[in-house]
Structures are given as structure tokens and as C-alpha cells.
Design a protein around this motif. Structure first.
Motif, mmCIF file in Angstrom:
data_model
loop_
_atom_site.group_PDB
_atom_site.id
_atom_site.type_symbol
_atom_site.label_atom_id
_atom_site.label_comp_id
_atom_site.label_asym_id
_atom_site.label_seq_id
_atom_site.Cartn_x
_atom_site.Cartn_y
_atom_site.Cartn_z
ATOM 1 N N LEU A 1 -3.566 9.629 5.627
ATOM 2 C CA LEU A 1 -3.569 8.638 4.544
ATOM 3 C C LEU A 1 -4.469 9.086 3.401
ATOM 4 O O LEU A 1 -4.098 8.996 2.223
ATOM 5 N N VAL A 2 -5.662 9.580 3.747
ATOM 6 C CA VAL A 2 -6.591 10.036 2.708
ATOM 7 C C VAL A 2 -5.950 11.172 1.911
ATOM 8 O O VAL A 2 -6.048 11.241 0.688
ATOM 9 N N MET A 3 -5.256 12.043 2.643
ATOM 10 C CA MET A 3 -4.676 13.190 1.957
ATOM 11 C C MET A 3 -3.574 12.769 0.997
ATOM 12 O O MET A 3 -3.506 13.256 -0.131
ATOM 13 N N ILE A 4 -2.705 11.875 1.426
ATOM 14 C CA ILE A 4 -1.638 11.417 0.532
ATOM 15 C C ILE A 4 -2.258 10.766 -0.702
ATOM 16 O O ILE A 4 -1.880 11.049 -1.841
ATOM 17 N N GLY A 5 -3.257 9.899 -0.452
ATOM 18 C CA GLY A 5 -3.903 9.212 -1.567
ATOM 19 C C GLY A 5 -4.542 10.209 -2.516
ATOM 20 O O GLY A 5 -4.367 10.134 -3.736
ATOM 21 N N LEU B 1 -9.531 3.712 -9.733
ATOM 22 C CA LEU B 1 -9.600 2.565 -8.821
ATOM 23 C C LEU B 1 -8.867 2.863 -7.527
ATOM 24 O O LEU B 1 -9.289 2.439 -6.452
ATOM 25 N N SER B 2 -7.775 3.602 -7.644
ATOM 26 C CA SER B 2 -7.071 3.989 -6.422
ATOM 27 C C SER B 2 -7.976 4.852 -5.564
ATOM 28 O O SER B 2 -8.073 4.686 -4.350
ATOM 29 N N LYS B 3 -8.658 5.780 -6.212
ATOM 30 C CA LYS B 3 -9.582 6.637 -5.484
ATOM 31 C C LYS B 3 -10.696 5.799 -4.867
ATOM 32 O O LYS B 3 -11.125 6.027 -3.735
ATOM 33 N N ALA B 4 -11.154 4.805 -5.638
ATOM 34 C CA ALA B 4 -12.246 3.993 -5.149
ATOM 35 C C ALA B 4 -11.806 3.114 -3.984
ATOM 36 O O ALA B 4 -12.634 2.618 -3.230
ATOM 37 N N GLY B 5 -10.505 2.946 -3.829
ATOM 38 C CA GLY B 5 -10.042 2.110 -2.744
ATOM 39 C C GLY B 5 -9.993 0.657 -3.132
ATOM 40 O O GLY B 5 -10.366 -0.234 -2.369
ATOM 41 N N PHE C 1 -7.058 2.245 -1.002
ATOM 42 C CA PHE C 1 -7.584 1.159 -0.183
ATOM 43 C C PHE C 1 -7.109 1.292 1.252
ATOM 44 O O PHE C 1 -7.881 1.114 2.198
ATOM 45 N N VAL C 2 -5.844 1.594 1.414
ATOM 46 C CA VAL C 2 -5.269 1.685 2.760
ATOM 47 C C VAL C 2 -6.037 2.714 3.586
ATOM 48 O O VAL C 2 -6.434 2.462 4.727
ATOM 49 N N LEU D 1 -13.173 -4.866 6.292
ATOM 50 C CA LEU D 1 -12.840 -5.395 4.970
ATOM 51 C C LEU D 1 -14.123 -5.681 4.196
ATOM 52 O O LEU D 1 -14.251 -5.355 3.009
ATOM 53 N N LEU D 2 -15.072 -6.249 4.896
ATOM 54 C CA LEU D 2 -16.347 -6.553 4.260
ATOM 55 C C LEU D 2 -16.989 -5.269 3.717
ATOM 56 O O LEU D 2 -17.437 -5.204 2.574
ATOM 57 N N LEU D 3 -16.984 -4.253 4.571
ATOM 58 C CA LEU D 3 -17.594 -2.980 4.165
ATOM 59 C C LEU D 3 -16.861 -2.403 2.957
ATOM 60 O O LEU D 3 -17.479 -1.817 2.061
ATOM 61 N N SER D 4 -15.551 -2.574 2.908
ATOM 62 C CA SER D 4 -14.788 -2.116 1.764
ATOM 63 C C SER D 4 -15.303 -2.743 0.493
ATOM 64 O O SER D 4 -15.487 -2.070 -0.530
ATOM 65 N N PHE D 5 -15.534 -4.020 0.560
ATOM 66 C CA PHE D 5 -15.989 -4.708 -0.652
ATOM 67 C C PHE D 5 -17.420 -4.322 -1.009
ATOM 68 O O PHE D 5 -17.769 -4.194 -2.169
#
Lengths: 141, 778
Positions: free
Chosen positions: B327-331, B377-381, B388-389, B504-508
Motif C-alpha cells: 500500500l505504501v508503495m502504490i501511494g 496531503l495524500s503523502k501525509a495520509g 491514509f489507507v 485512527l487516533l494516532l493518525s490524527f
């Protein structure tokens, strides 16, 4: 070098040397001779003419450049290697025409090795003429 | 055929591109777009089919090579196809971008050939099933990358950087080849597919082979400690940076690790090494990228960071980690190439890549600004973008494990936060706020070609779509890819929404702290102790490079010192020593006259005094011409012996050669200095000793060869065959023009080259002459 004897002799010897050289080239397949020796002989004829003081560096037939003979010789040699392959054989495999009789020459066999030998003949002539022209050019300038 | 036809077509287009683009740019563009679009669609179709359970496509041309050591065979599993899609899709965008970047200037005409060759080579790397075939394509990517990095070849720095990239990846490539050969030799196969099967079947590959293959992978992917070449490669034009050095070539190492994952998995040490190197690379990229102010350099260092993270995840090796890696690689492929293109567009429009002098461009370049921010922003997730995924799954994996996985979680958090701040810094700083006082003049901003905007915009939209519809679009594909890497079937269904969980929390928290760091820091451009320390690796490379060059130069100074006597001494003593050793090790075997030797006739005895007298004259005379003539007399005497011994061809040739030697040498003699005694007596004694030794040795060898006959003499067969097969009675000539004609062809080629060489040297040695004036004099 200005010797009248050599000057005159060269005029009479150069062309016979060339003819002998071609004869040596042809007969090489069965008797001592061949493209290498023949080429050296032909070059000797040209050089003799040159050394006898006719004034300009030996250039071979019709004042052609050695840079003409070298590729010509190599090209003929490579070309002679191809018919063998076209006939389904190996690279450089000899291909012969049927033998036939000629007056004076007797039984004649023509084939790709002869073309190859002619290539060698030209390459050797070009080699000697180029070396001689280069080195002699330095001397005169 | 459907697998390697794209490679061949791309190569074909590369071959004709310089002429085509110069004659008719429009139709060339159309052809390039159609080709790459077609390839991308073709590979997507294959991947969808394979992910749905169709058999793995493969293609090979048997008997193209007459050996098993290399075979023209290709195979495309999901992992391979994923790469082919990235290569062709991003290749298409980069192709368009390059057309805009170079415009119609003549400078770009050479560019597409290298770019397309690279694309074909990269496709070859990811599709080849045979290890050696893969190596060939692998090296071709290095070579084409060399030409692309050194595209501005008039800059010294670009050339140095290109050479550095070539050497580092090239040395790694050679190690990899050695690894392939060791593995192929011990397992009896060179097929990747077979290797995977054997490793999964329980066979353990030799560790040394794995280490060597891994070396190839880590140099190619610029992992620690070979990371330095990647930021330096940024001297390439931007289309190259965005294609080779973020989206494709640097991922070849990761590809290889993924393709041979079951093999690496057999060794715990290798996996741990991967984790450590990956972590170090990731941290290095972040630390070094932090202080940079050049847009492209920052992007290069963040690429390093991501490559490190991918290696780390591969090293963890669990299905969860592999899912995250994919997933990281595709992103990454989506947003990083786009960010590079955006940075290049900013550079093209303003002529400036320094972050400290950029700002306030959002009014002048609004579309680029939006695309750029979207990519960051995509990179930032940022949900629901593709990045993000990937991050969500990474954190989830960290929370799911126990013990050491919390360390991983902290590490991922730090890297992600840092990378987000950096991404915003690169993507948004040039656009936000006002133009700095020393910034480029806003009125002088050049309008951008729409072709240059296409890449960032398309990739932003792709990121949004893939993120939003990830479950639908990516689930089966990622599952299939992970199954192939892991070697066992892994079921996988992707979800965008996991409910309220720690991940999810950690993501934010990541998003918030990344944004805060971005707002509160400015790049300084100044290094610190850590950057100096890490710069040491490049210094080590430089020291090795200089040491090698200096050492080679000193060695040639000793060995090639221009003194002919020195060369001859070395050569003759070397030969003497070797032969003496052989003689000693065979117990000083006695050399005797051959039994067939009869008495020597008196005519031949007559030659002996001739040899002796003229030899004496040669070594004592002070006249070069006299020495030359004396040498010629000896030559004639030898020719006479040849004739006596039944070798008329040889005698004739020698006679003529001697003649020409004299004539040609006479030409030169005038230019040579007089013979003087410049050598001290002691060294002359040594020379006499060496000469005598050589003479004795050659005589003994000649005698010895007469009595040693291990096989039946070939001359008998030649005599038999001569007339029967070659219609010639002169065996010598038949050998020359028929049996061994290839040798003769080689010889006349050599004499032709020698003559041309003499001519060139002679002409070049005379700068004053007319014929020498064609060489430029500066």
C-alpha cells in the motif's frame, strides 16, 4: 637517390613484377605462393618505382590511396566467407565452381578461397603502401 | 509474446525517437502516448485477470540462446504486474511532462531515446523470469540512468554524479550477478519461479548468494550506507528525477527483495539486516532532508526515507507488514512522482528551487498549487486519500503486535510525522503567504505548458479515487500481490473505515503534529553534526574513487614508464622465470636431440659463421643502417635454411618481409639519434645475461618440442584433407585460406589496423603538417 640505371630498370621491372605477383597469387593454391607473398611482391613493384626517383610516393594502380586497398581487401575477404553460409554451411566454408580446362592454365578451379586470397593480396598491398607512404612522407617534408 | 512485445516496441520507439521528434513532434507525441497507454491498459487487464484467479501469464522464446545460462523467458505474477503498471502509467505522465519541460528546444531531442530505453529495461527487470536476463535489464537501467543523470553533460558536477550512481549501482549489480550464479549453480536453475518454489519447498539457499543478491538490491534502492548517490542524482532533469529516482528504478531493489522474498525469509539474519538497514535509511533520509532548502533534494531525501520504510517492512516479512509495504508503495508512486513534477514546474516557471526564496505563488499558479497540496496531503495520509489507507494499516499492525511492535509504532510515528512536515514544506511553502523580498519577481513568472500540469493533476485525482474506492479497486489486487511475495495465499479485504481505534487516533495525532511542525519550522540550509557524520559515507566513496584512480595512475607510471629496455627486461625475465620454474618442477627433464635428427649437411654448417659474424657486427656497430643491413643478412640466411628444409612458402615470405623491413626502416633512420652508450656497464652485463638466457631457453624449447608429442600430429590430417576437401595441393596455402581462414582474416585485420595506427601516430606527431590540423588545438 638518383640513379639512371635504377630509373630505367624500375620502369621495365614494375609491371612485370605486378604480373608475376598475380601469377603467384593464382598458383598459390597448388604451388608455393598465395595472396600474402603475391601482395608483398606487387608492393615491391610499386616501391621499386617509387624508390627509383620518379618523384612521388608509391600509390599503386592509378594513384589509388592505400585507404582504398585496405577496406577493399578486408571487404573481399569477408564477402568470400558468406557464400558458404548462404549454402547452409559454416561461416567461411569453401564453395567451388565445377572445374574446367583452359588453354595455358590447364585445369582451373574457382572458389571462394581464391576470392579470400585476393582479399589478402589487396590488404597486404594496402598495408605496405600505407606504411611506406606515411614513413616516406615524413622524410620528405 | 504479450509480455515481451511491449519491451520490444518501446525499444523500437526509442531507436527512432531522435529523428522522429526532430521532424514531427506532434505525431511522435501521439505515438508515445498511444504506446504507453496501450501498455498500461494491457498490464492492468492482466493484473485484474491474475488477481481474479487466472493462471500467471508467461512468455518465452526457446532456443533464442543456445545455453541454459541465459534464456529469453518472462513471467508476470501480481507483484511483477503491479510494477509494470507503475512503470507504464507514470512513464506516460513523465513522457508528457518531458515534452512540456523541454518544449520544442533541440536539447530534448536526445532525451526520449534514453528515457524510452530506460522504460523498456525497467519493464524487462520486472518481467524477466530468468535471473541472468533480469541482470542484463538491470544493468541497462543503470546505464540509461547514467546518461539521463549526465544529461546536462557540460556540467562537471552532473558527470561526477552520474558516474557515482553508475559505479555504486554497477558494483552492486555485479555482486548480484555473482549471487545469481552461485544460487543458480547450486540449485541447477535460473528461474525465479523455480527458486521461489524450491525455497517454499524447504530448500535453504546458500547464505553467501543471498548476501550478494541483497547487495545488488540495497545499492539500487539507495539503502544505507549507499544512500548518497540518490540525492546527487538530482542533477538530472526533473522528468528523470520523478521517473527514475522516485517512481521506478530505485524501487527495483525493493522489487527484487519482494520477488525473492521466500528465499530471504529462510535466513533470519538477512531479514534482521533488512529491518536495520531500512530503519537507518529511513532516519537518514529524514535527518538529511530536514536541513535542505532545495526542492528536489528534499524530495530525494524523503524518497530515501520511504525506500527505507519499504525495506524495513519487507524485512518484517509478516503478511500484515507486506500489505502495508504494498500500500505504501502504490501511494508513494502516485504522490512522489507528482511532487517532483510540481517542483520541476515551479523551477521552470520561476527559475528558482530554493525554498527560502519561494512563496506566494498561489495567485500565479493556482492549479499547480492545488495539485501540489493534494499530493502532499495524500503523502501525509489525510483521509480519505490513498496515503491514509497505507498509514492506517501500518499503525494497525503496530497496535496488533506485542512488545517490540510498540518500538516500531514509535518509529513509524516519528517518520510519518517528519515526512508529512517535509511534504508540506516542499509542496505548500512555494505557494503560501507572500513572495519573499529576495524571491523571484512575480511578474516574470513564465506560463507553464499544460503538459507539465497534466502529471500532478492526474496523479492527485488518482490518489483521491484510489483512496475513496480502495476497497473496490485495490482489495483483490493487493491480496494477490501479497500472496505472491509471501509465497502463501493471503486473504485480504481492504477497508477504509476501521471504526474508532487507537490507530485512527494516532493518525490524527500524526496529522496535527505534522502540520504544527510545518508551521513552526523553517529550513536553514545549515548542516549540523549528524549531517556531517552522514556525509562521511559519501566522503568514503570519494576517497575510494580517488584512491583507485590515483593508485591506477601510479601503477601505470611504474609499469608504463616508456622505457623500452625496461619492458623487454620485465618480459624476458618473466618468461625465463616461468619456464625455469616449470623445468624445475618437472625435475630438470633432460633435453636431447630428436632421434630422427640426421647429420647436418655442410651447406647448413656454412650458415653458422654467417650468423656469428653478423650478430657480432650488430651488437658492436655504431651505425644504425649498418646494424639494419647486418640483421637483414641474418634474415636471408634463415630464409635459405627454410628453403633447404622444405618450406619454400616460408622462405619466400621471409625474403620479402626482410626486404620491406629494410626499406621502411631506412625511411625512419634519419630521424633517430645516433647510437650512444647511455647505459652503465653493469646494466649491460645484466642485459647480456638475460639475452643469453633467452637464447638458451628458446633453443632448448625448440629441441624439446621435437620430442614431446601428446597427440597425433595434425599436419598429417591436413595433408590428407588438402586436396580432397579443399582442392589445393599446397597445404600451407590451403591452411591459410581455407582450413584456418578465420585466423588469416584476423591477421589481415590486424595488419590493416597496425598500418592505420602507424599512420595516425605519425601524422599526429607532426602538429605543423597539414594533415594533422584536423585535430582541434586548444
Amino acid at each position: 637517390m638518383n640513379s639512371l640505371l635504377l630509373h630505367i630498370a624500375a620502369r621495365f621491372l614494375s609491371w612485370p613484377l605486378l604480373i608475376v605477383s598475380i601469377w603467384i597469387l593464382y598458383r598459390g593454391h597448388n604451388l608455393p605462393g598465395g595472396g600474402f607473398i603475391g601482395g608483398l611482391l606487387a608492393a615491391a613493384g610499386f616501391l621499386l618505382y617509387d624508390l627509383s626517383g620518379h618523384g612521388r610516393p608509391a600509390r599503386g594502380f592509378f594513384s589509388l590511396s592505400p585507404f582504398f586497398f585496405l577496406p577493399l581487401g578486408l571487404g573481399l575477404a569477408v564477402l568470400s566467407a558468406l557464400p558458404g553460409m548462404l549454402g547452409g554451411g559454416a561461416f567461411m566454408q569453401g564453395v567451388w565452381l565445377p572445374g574446367f580446362e583452359l588453354p595455358l592454365l590447364g585445369s582451373v578451379h574457382l572458389g571462394t578461397p581464391l576470392i579470400f586470397d585476393i582479399g589478402v593480396w589487396f590488404a597486404v598491398i594496402g598495408f605496405i603502401l600505407l606504411l611506406n607512404g606515411t614513413l616516406a612522407g615524413e622524410e620528405t617534408s | 509474446m504479450t509480455l515481451y512485445l511491449p519491451i520490444l516496441l518501446t525499444l523500437l520507439l526509442a531507436a527512432v525517437s531522435p529523428w522522429w521528434v526532430a521532424r514531427h513532434r506532434g505525431s511522435f507525441m501521439l505515438a508515445g502516448v498511444l504506446l504507453q497507454l496501450g501498455m498500461a491498459a494491457h498490464f492492468v487487464k492482466l493484473l485484474v485477470a491474475v488477481a481474479a484467479g487466472a493462471p500467471t501469464p508467461s512468455g518465452s522464446a526457446d532456443n533464442l540462446f543456445p545455453t541454459d545460462l541465459i534464456q529469453w523467458s518472462f513471467m508476470a505474477g501480481p507483484w511483477n504486474l503491479l510494477f509494470t503498471i507503475m512503470i507504464t502509467a507514470i512513464g506516460l505522465l513523465v513522457f508528457l511532462y518531458a515534452l512540456g519541460y523541454f518544449g520544442s528546444s533541440e536539447k530534448g531531442h536526445r532525451f526520449y531515446a534514453s528515457l524510452l530505453v530506460f522504460e523498456a529495461a525497467m519493464l524487462g527487470v520486472v518481467l524477466a523470469d530468468h535471473a541472468i536476463l533480469l541482470f542484463l535489464f538491470w544493468e541497462l537501467t543503470s546505464v540509461s540512468s547514467f546518461f539521463l543523470i549526465a544529461y546536462n553533460h557540460k556540467e562537471k558536477e552532473a558527470r561526477w554524479n552520474a558516474l557515482q550512481a553508475l559505479l555504486v549501482t554497477g558494483i552492486g549489480g555485479v555482486c548480484m550477478l555473482a549471487g545469481f550464479l552461485i544460487l543458480g549453480h547450486s540449485w541447477g536453475s535460473y528461474s525465479f519461479d523455480a527458486w521461489r518454489g524450491m525455497a517454499l519447498g524447504g530448500m535453504t539457499p546458500p547464505l553467501v548468494a543471498l548476501v550478494l543478491i541483497l547487495l545488488g538490491a540495497i545499492t539500487k534502492s539507495a539503502l544505507f550506507p549507499f544512500f548518497f548517490w540518490l540525492p546527487n542524482a538530482m542533477s538530472a532533469p526533473t522528468p528523470v528525477s520523478s521517473y527514475l529516482h522516485s517512481a521506478t528504478m530505485v524501487k527495483a531493489g525493493i522489487f527484487l527483495i519482494g520477488a525473492l522474498h521466500p528465499l530471504f525469509e529462510t535466513s533470519r539474519g538477512i531479514m534482521i539486516t533488512l529491518v536495520i538497514l531500512g530503519g537507518l535509511t529511513s532516519a537518514t533520509g529524514l535527518v538529511l532532508g530536514w536541513v535542505q532548502t532545495d526542492l528536489k533534494k528534499i524530495l530525494a531525501y524523503t524518497t530515501l526515507s520511504i525506500l527505507g520504510m519499504l525495506a524495513l517492512l519487507m524485512g518484517l516479512g509478516s503478511p500484515e507488514a507486506l500489505k502495508v509495504a504494498v500500500l505504501v508503495m502504490i501511494g508513494h508512486a502516485c504522490y512522489k512522482a507528482g511532487l517532483f513534477m510540481a517542483a520541476g514546474a515551479v523551477d521552470k516557471a520561476t527559475g528558482c528551487r530554493d525554498l527560502r526564496r519561494l512563496g506566494g505563488l498561489k495567485r500565479a499558479l493556482p492549479l499547480l498549487g492545488i495539485a501540489s497540496l493534494g499530493l502532499a496531503l495524500s503523502k501525509a495520509g489525510f483521509p480519505p486519500l490513498l496515503g491514509f489507507v497505507g498509514k492506517e494499516y501500518a499503525y494497525k499492525m503496530g497496535f496488533a503486535g506485542a512488545g517490540e511492535s510498540y518500538a516500531l509504532l514509535v518509529f513509524l510515528f516519528i517518520i510519518n510525522t517528519g515526512l508529512m512536515a517535509l511534504a508540506l514544506r516542499v509542496a505548500w511553502t512555494p505557494f503560501r503567504g507572500d513572495v519573499p523580498a529576495d524571491g523571484p519577481d512575480p511578474s516574470a513568472i513564465k506560463p507553464l505548458s499544460p503538459l507539465m500540469l497534466a502529471g500532478p493533476v492526474v496523479l492527485t485525482i488518482t490518489g483521491v479515487l484510489l483512496g475513496l474506492f480502495a476497497p473496490l479497486l485495490l482489495s483483490p489486487m493487493v491480496g494477490a500481490v501479497v500472496s505472491q511475495i509471501h509465497g502463501r495465499d493471503v486473504a485480504f479485504s481492504l477497508k477504509l473505515w476501521h471504526g474508532f481505534q487507537p490507530a485512527l487516533l494516532l493518525s490524527f495525532v500524526t496529522l496535527a503534529s505534522g502540520w504544527w511542525i510545518f508551521r513552526s519550522t523553517r529550513p536553514t540550509g545549515a548542516g549540523n553534526r549528524v549531517t556531517v557524520l552522514l556525509g562521511g559515507f559519501e566522503g568514503a566513496y570519494g576517497a575510494c574513487h580517488r584512491g583507485l584512480m590515483g593508485g591506477a595512475s601510479r601503477l601505470s607510471g611504474i609499469l608504463q614508464n616508456g622505457d623500452l629496455r625496461f619492458y623487454l627486461r620485465c618480459f624476458f625475465t618473466g618468461v625465463l622465470g616461468l619456464v625455469a620454474y616449470k623445468w624445475w618442477s618437472s625435475g630438470f627433464a633432460w633435453v636431447s636431440l630428436p632421434e630422427s635428427a640426421g647429420p647436418v649437411p655442410w651447406v647448413e654448417w656454412l650458415m653458422l659463421p654467417v650468423f656469428l659474424v653478423f650478430l657480432f657486427l650488430i651488437v658492436t656497430t655504431r651505425s644504425r643502417i649498418f646494424a639494419l643491413l647486418a640483421l637483414a643478412v641474418i634474415g636471408l640466411a634463415i630464409a635459405f635454411l627454410f628453403a633447404r628444409l622444405g618450406a619454400p612458402d616460408l622462405a619466400l615470405t621471409l625474403l620479402l618481409v626482410e626486404t620491406f623491413t629494410v626499406i621502411l626502416f631506412i625511411h625512419m633512420v634519419r630521424g633517430l639519434p645516433k647510437i650512444r652508450t647511455i647505459v652503465p656497464l653493469r646494466s649491460r652485463v645484466v642485459d647480456i645475461g638475460i639475452a643469453a638466457g633467452m637464447g638458451v631457453m628458446m633453443t632448448l624449447l625448440a629441441l624439446k618440442t621435437q620430442s614431446v608429442q601428446t597427440h597425433e600430429a595434425i599436419s598429417n590430417t591436413h595433408t590428407e584433407w588438402s586436396y580432397a576437401l579443399a582442392k589445393g595441393k599446397n597445404v600451407v596455402n590451403v591452411i591459410l585460406v581455407d582450413f584456418r581462414a578465420l585466423d588469416t582474416l584476423g591477421e589481415i585485420t590486424v595488419i590493416a589496423l597496425a598500418a592505420v595506427g602507424v599512420h595516425m601516430l605519425w601524422v599526429k606527431g607532426k602538429p605543423s603538417s597539414k594533415s594533422g590540423s584536423d585535430t582541434p588545438s586548444s
